[in-house]
Design a protein around this motif. Structure first.
Motif, PDB file in Angstrom:
ATOM      1  N   CYS A  75      37.749 -56.387  28.649  1.00 55.24           N
ATOM      2  CA  CYS A  75      37.778 -55.374  29.710  1.00 55.24           C
ATOM      3  C   CYS A  75      38.338 -55.969  31.007  1.00 55.24           C
ATOM      4  CB  CYS A  75      36.384 -54.805  29.963  1.00 55.24           C
ATOM      5  SG  CYS A  75      35.933 -53.472  28.833  1.00 55.24           S
TER       6      CYS A  75
ATOM      7  N   HIS B 257      30.747 -53.653  30.097  1.00 52.32           N
ATOM      8  CA  HIS B 257      32.152 -53.269  29.934  1.00 52.32           C
ATOM      9  C   HIS B 257      32.569 -52.400  31.112  1.00 52.32           C
ATOM     10  CE1 HIS B 257      32.305 -54.349  25.574  1.00 52.32           C
ATOM     11  NE2 HIS B 257      31.019 -54.022  25.641  1.00 52.32           N
TER      12      HIS B 257
ATOM     13  N   CYS C 212      38.070 -51.609  26.562  1.00 54.71           N
ATOM     14  CA  CYS C 212      38.333 -52.285  25.295  1.00 54.71           C
ATOM     15  C   CYS C 212      37.988 -51.381  24.106  1.00 54.71           C
ATOM     16  CB  CYS C 212      37.557 -53.596  25.209  1.00 54.71           C
ATOM     17  SG  CYS C 212      35.783 -53.378  25.062  1.00 54.71           S
TER      18      CYS C 212
HETATM   19 ZN   LIG Z   1      34.893 -54.320  26.974  1.00 54.37          ZN
END
Ligand SMILES: [Zn+2]
Length: 213
Positions: free
Chosen positions: A173, A115, A125
């Motif tokens: 993301c 991420h 996220c």
């Molecule tokens: Zn993410």
């Protein structure tokens, strides 16, 4: 200054075309099915393809990974095409890749998924990041126009959008970066900017840290 031909290459081998502005350093709509190559540069040709910007973006699973090449730049970048809107979903500039490395950390969650995050603890996220940051963030960019006290090793250029189909890359993301990093805030690495200019660059990591945000 002017416009160059941008070629959008699809996985099935077909291409669409658009103009790329050297003023704002980004590709812009509309898209075209044809181009003409002649003289010293190519140009979009035919009628513009109709887009449907009023529609919501396709679900992430339906977005099509593409590669965008700007004539004479020799610096292609990976991006996403939205079939529902019949428009590019972004990024619109190769400089987006540099901004991502200047702004974000990359780390894994407890399931091993990668991420992006403003900090090392929470992703774009919203997931908590438990893993060590991976080699991604450009620490040299944190210093902006200032000289770091100790030499910082530059990181290699990583085009994370190329990993769109990788099962360990978080698509939410990646998509969020297009929304939070307006392309026009991109700072060209070869530009010498004064500090107020850099400070106006929304979200510049080194400036936020200076302000303690
Ligand atoms: Zn993410």
């Amino acid at each position: 200054m002017g416009t160059w031909l941008a070629t959008i290459r699809f996985p099935d081998g077909t291409c669409k075309y658009a103009r790329y502005s050297t003023v704002v350093e980004e590709m812009y709509h509309p898209l075209y099915a044809e181009c003409s190559i002649g003289g010293d540069r190519g140009e979009v040709a035919g009628e513009p393809l109709p887009g449907r910007p009023e529609l919501p973006r396709s679900a992430a699973a339906d977005l099509v990974p593409v590669v965008i090449d700007v004539e004479s730049y020799n610096d292609a970048w990976h991006a996403l095409y939205c079939p529902r809107r019949a428009l590019l979903a972004g990024p619109f500039s190769g400089f987006h890749r540099d901004r991502m490395q200047a702004e974000f950390e990359l780390a894994r969650d407890e399931h091993g998924v990668r991420h992006l995050g403003w900090s090392e603890s929470t992703s774009l996220c919203g997931r908590p990041l438990t893993g060590e940051p991976l080699v991604f963030h450009d620490h040299l960019a944190d210093w902006g126009p200032m000289e770091p006290p100790e030499p910082i090793e530059p990181v290699e250029v990583i085009d994370l959008y190329a990993d769109w189909d990788e099962p360990d890359m978080c698509r939410a993301c990646l998509l969020t970066t297009v929304a939070v990093l307006p392309e026009r805030d991109v700072v060209r690495p070869d530009m010498t900017l004064t500090m107020p200019d850099r400070a106006r660059t929304a979200g510049a990591g080194w400036w936020r840290r200076l302000l303690g945000r």
